[in-house]
Design a protein around this motif. Structure first.
Motif, PDB file in Angstrom:
ATOM      1  N   GLN A  32       0.803  -1.223   0.000  1.00  0.00           N
ATOM      2  CA  GLN A  32       0.000   0.000   0.000  1.00  0.00           C
ATOM      3  C   GLN A  32       0.837   1.275   0.000  1.00  0.00           C
ATOM      4  O   GLN A  32       0.317   2.350  -0.270  1.00  0.00           O
ATOM      5  CB  GLN A  32      -0.928   0.001   1.204  1.00  0.00           C
ATOM      6  CG  GLN A  32      -1.944  -1.126   1.163  1.00  0.00           C
ATOM      7  CD  GLN A  32      -2.752  -1.186   2.436  1.00  0.00           C
ATOM      8  OE1 GLN A  32      -3.128  -0.159   2.976  1.00  0.00           O
ATOM      9  NE2 GLN A  32      -2.998  -2.386   2.923  1.00  0.00           N
ATOM     10  N   LEU A  33       2.110   1.180   0.297  1.00  0.00           N
ATOM     11  CA  LEU A  33       2.963   2.369   0.327  1.00  0.00           C
ATOM     12  C   LEU A  33       3.331   2.868  -1.063  1.00  0.00           C
ATOM     13  O   LEU A  33       3.710   4.019  -1.234  1.00  0.00           O
ATOM     14  CB  LEU A  33       4.257   2.081   1.091  1.00  0.00           C
ATOM     15  CG  LEU A  33       4.112   1.840   2.582  1.00  0.00           C
ATOM     16  CD1 LEU A  33       5.451   1.444   3.176  1.00  0.00           C
ATOM     17  CD2 LEU A  33       3.567   3.071   3.270  1.00  0.00           C
ATOM     18  N   PHE A  34       3.248   2.002  -2.068  1.00  0.00           N
ATOM     19  CA  PHE A  34       3.700   2.340  -3.408  1.00  0.00           C
ATOM     20  C   PHE A  34       2.526   2.663  -4.329  1.00  0.00           C
ATOM     21  O   PHE A  34       1.398   2.237  -4.080  1.00  0.00           O
ATOM     22  CB  PHE A  34       4.512   1.176  -3.985  1.00  0.00           C
ATOM     23  CG  PHE A  34       5.797   0.943  -3.254  1.00  0.00           C
ATOM     24  CD1 PHE A  34       6.922   1.719  -3.524  1.00  0.00           C
ATOM     25  CD2 PHE A  34       5.893  -0.030  -2.277  1.00  0.00           C
ATOM     26  CE1 PHE A  34       8.103   1.516  -2.839  1.00  0.00           C
ATOM     27  CE2 PHE A  34       7.073  -0.245  -1.584  1.00  0.00           C
ATOM     28  CZ  PHE A  34       8.182   0.531  -1.872  1.00  0.00           C
ATOM     29  N   PRO A  35       2.797   3.394  -5.425  1.00  0.00           N
ATOM     30  CA  PRO A  35       1.738   3.679  -6.394  1.00  0.00           C
ATOM     31  C   PRO A  35       1.104   2.384  -6.912  1.00  0.00           C
ATOM     32  O   PRO A  35       1.743   1.329  -6.931  1.00  0.00           O
ATOM     33  CB  PRO A  35       2.469   4.408  -7.522  1.00  0.00           C
ATOM     34  CG  PRO A  35       3.694   4.974  -6.883  1.00  0.00           C
ATOM     35  CD  PRO A  35       4.070   3.999  -5.801  1.00  0.00           C
ATOM     36  N   TRP A 102      10.570   2.771 -12.566  1.00  0.00           N
ATOM     37  CA  TRP A 102       9.746   3.344 -11.505  1.00  0.00           C
ATOM     38  C   TRP A 102      10.565   4.103 -10.469  1.00  0.00           C
ATOM     39  O   TRP A 102      10.029   4.549  -9.455  1.00  0.00           O
ATOM     40  CB  TRP A 102       8.926   2.251 -10.824  1.00  0.00           C
ATOM     41  CG  TRP A 102       7.739   1.900 -11.644  1.00  0.00           C
ATOM     42  CD1 TRP A 102       7.651   0.929 -12.599  1.00  0.00           C
ATOM     43  CD2 TRP A 102       6.472   2.552 -11.623  1.00  0.00           C
ATOM     44  NE1 TRP A 102       6.410   0.940 -13.170  1.00  0.00           N
ATOM     45  CE2 TRP A 102       5.663   1.928 -12.585  1.00  0.00           C
ATOM     46  CE3 TRP A 102       5.947   3.611 -10.885  1.00  0.00           C
ATOM     47  CZ2 TRP A 102       4.348   2.316 -12.820  1.00  0.00           C
ATOM     48  CZ3 TRP A 102       4.641   3.989 -11.122  1.00  0.00           C
ATOM     49  CH2 TRP A 102       3.854   3.346 -12.078  1.00  0.00           C
ATOM     50  N   SER A 103      11.860   4.257 -10.718  1.00  0.00           N
ATOM     51  CA  SER A 103      12.686   4.975  -9.738  1.00  0.00           C
ATOM     52  C   SER A 103      12.860   6.431 -10.134  1.00  0.00           C
ATOM     53  O   SER A 103      12.664   6.820 -11.280  1.00  0.00           O
ATOM     54  CB  SER A 103      14.058   4.310  -9.611  1.00  0.00           C
ATOM     55  OG  SER A 103      14.862   4.597 -10.736  1.00  0.00           O
ATOM     56  N   TRP A 141      15.622   3.505  -1.161  1.00  0.00           N
ATOM     57  CA  TRP A 141      16.607   3.808  -2.189  1.00  0.00           C
ATOM     58  C   TRP A 141      17.707   2.756  -2.169  1.00  0.00           C
ATOM     59  O   TRP A 141      17.892   2.050  -1.195  1.00  0.00           O
ATOM     60  CB  TRP A 141      17.165   5.216  -2.015  1.00  0.00           C
ATOM     61  CG  TRP A 141      17.826   5.499  -0.696  1.00  0.00           C
ATOM     62  CD1 TRP A 141      17.219   5.884   0.465  1.00  0.00           C
ATOM     63  CD2 TRP A 141      19.222   5.410  -0.398  1.00  0.00           C
ATOM     64  NE1 TRP A 141      18.149   6.043   1.462  1.00  0.00           N
ATOM     65  CE2 TRP A 141      19.383   5.764   0.967  1.00  0.00           C
ATOM     66  CE3 TRP A 141      20.353   5.076  -1.145  1.00  0.00           C
ATOM     67  CZ2 TRP A 141      20.632   5.791   1.589  1.00  0.00           C
ATOM     68  CZ3 TRP A 141      21.588   5.106  -0.524  1.00  0.00           C
ATOM     69  CH2 TRP A 141      21.721   5.462   0.825  1.00  0.00           C
ATOM     70  N   ALA A 142      18.402   2.691  -3.302  1.00  0.00           N
ATOM     71  CA  ALA A 142      19.509   1.740  -3.436  1.00  0.00           C
ATOM     72  C   ALA A 142      20.511   2.287  -4.442  1.00  0.00           C
ATOM     73  O   ALA A 142      20.127   2.928  -5.427  1.00  0.00           O
ATOM     74  CB  ALA A 142      19.000   0.380  -3.905  1.00  0.00           C
ATOM     75  N   TRP A 159      12.780   4.983  -4.792  1.00  0.00           N
ATOM     76  CA  TRP A 159      11.376   4.645  -4.970  1.00  0.00           C
ATOM     77  C   TRP A 159      10.584   5.398  -3.909  1.00  0.00           C
ATOM     78  O   TRP A 159      10.582   5.034  -2.729  1.00  0.00           O
ATOM     79  CB  TRP A 159      11.163   3.137  -4.882  1.00  0.00           C
ATOM     80  CG  TRP A 159      11.905   2.433  -5.967  1.00  0.00           C
ATOM     81  CD1 TRP A 159      11.543   2.314  -7.274  1.00  0.00           C
ATOM     82  CD2 TRP A 159      13.169   1.770  -5.857  1.00  0.00           C
ATOM     83  NE1 TRP A 159      12.505   1.626  -7.983  1.00  0.00           N
ATOM     84  CE2 TRP A 159      13.515   1.275  -7.121  1.00  0.00           C
ATOM     85  CE3 TRP A 159      14.054   1.546  -4.794  1.00  0.00           C
ATOM     86  CZ2 TRP A 159      14.683   0.567  -7.370  1.00  0.00           C
ATOM     87  CZ3 TRP A 159      15.225   0.849  -5.032  1.00  0.00           C
ATOM     88  CH2 TRP A 159      15.520   0.363  -6.314  1.00  0.00           C
ATOM     89  N   ILE A 160       9.924   6.459  -4.351  1.00  0.00           N
ATOM     90  CA  ILE A 160       9.189   7.330  -3.439  1.00  0.00           C
ATOM     91  C   ILE A 160       7.818   6.718  -3.151  1.00  0.00           C
ATOM     92  O   ILE A 160       7.126   6.263  -4.058  1.00  0.00           O
ATOM     93  CB  ILE A 160       9.036   8.736  -4.051  1.00  0.00           C
ATOM     94  CG1 ILE A 160      10.422   9.346  -4.292  1.00  0.00           C
ATOM     95  CG2 ILE A 160       8.197   9.632  -3.156  1.00  0.00           C
ATOM     96  CD1 ILE A 160      10.404  10.689  -4.994  1.00  0.00           C
ATOM     97  N   PHE A 161       7.440   6.725  -1.881  1.00  0.00           N
ATOM     98  CA  PHE A 161       6.139   6.199  -1.489  1.00  0.00           C
ATOM     99  C   PHE A 161       5.025   7.077  -2.059  1.00  0.00           C
ATOM    100  O   PHE A 161       5.200   8.283  -2.249  1.00  0.00           O
ATOM    101  CB  PHE A 161       6.007   6.142   0.035  1.00  0.00           C
ATOM    102  CG  PHE A 161       6.957   5.186   0.705  1.00  0.00           C
ATOM    103  CD1 PHE A 161       7.254   3.941   0.168  1.00  0.00           C
ATOM    104  CD2 PHE A 161       7.560   5.537   1.895  1.00  0.00           C
ATOM    105  CE1 PHE A 161       8.122   3.072   0.788  1.00  0.00           C
ATOM    106  CE2 PHE A 161       8.428   4.667   2.540  1.00  0.00           C
ATOM    107  CZ  PHE A 161       8.711   3.433   1.988  1.00  0.00           C
TER     108      PHE A 161
END
Length: 173
Positions: A32-35, A102-103, A141-142, A159-161
């Motif tokens: 649920q945190l991601f698009p 998606w990053s 992030w990585a 990867w922004i929530f």
């Protein structure tokens, strides 16, 4: 918005990060945190294959290119959702692509960011370099070298929530 204050199912973003770091976290809740269209299966694969590569803590200084020359909502869009890539992703915009698509791209070394900036300025003259930090609770992030076949520079995938826009964390250089 401060990630420690945003609640999803009554749990703060920082709380969700702690859940992710536990060995038996709930995949469906963390999803649920991601698009909605985010390739969560690839994310789980990355987490399984390279667990040490994902970071949730505040980063050191990172550099990001502001295509429009300003830090706005578009500044925080992943590659797949940027207007300049609309044609490139037209056939696959609704389906999940790779995690890299998606990053949000950043660099830890200014020289690496400047190389990309020089290339982008040919097609996007207002592009400028911004500097900031990836704050805990905003996303994961990585270092690209730690998880991807793409090797060679200081590129960072962020990867922004969903719902996060850390405007105050960056400024144009």
């Amino acid at each position: 918005m401060d990630g420690s204050l945003l609640l999803i199912n009554g749990i703060s973003i920082v709380g969700w990060i702690q859940i992710l770091n536990e060995s038996s976290f709930s995949k469906s809740l963390y999803r649920q945190l991601f698009p909605e269209s985010f390739p969560f299966g690839y994310f789980l694969e990355l987490f399984t294959m390279h667990p040490g590569s994902l970071h949730s803590e505040t980063s050191s200084v990172v550099y990001r290119i502001a295509i429009s020359g300003i830090i706005d909502q578009a500044f925080f869009l992943p590659s797949i959702l940027e207007d300049r890539n609309r044609t490139r992703y037209a056939a696959t915009r609704i389906t999940s692509l790779s995690l890299a698509d998606w990053s949000v791209s950043c660099y830890t070394i200014q020289k690496d960011a400047n190389k990309t900036l020089c290339m982008l300025k040919k097609h996007h003259p207002p592009a400028l370099l911004a500097v900031g930090t990836i704050r805990e609770g905003i996303g994961l992030w990585a270092h690209t070298n730690d998880w991807s076949d793409k090797k060679g520079n200081s590129h960072v995938d962020w990867w922004i929530f969903a719902g996060m826009s850390p405007f105050t964390d960056f400024e144009v250089v």
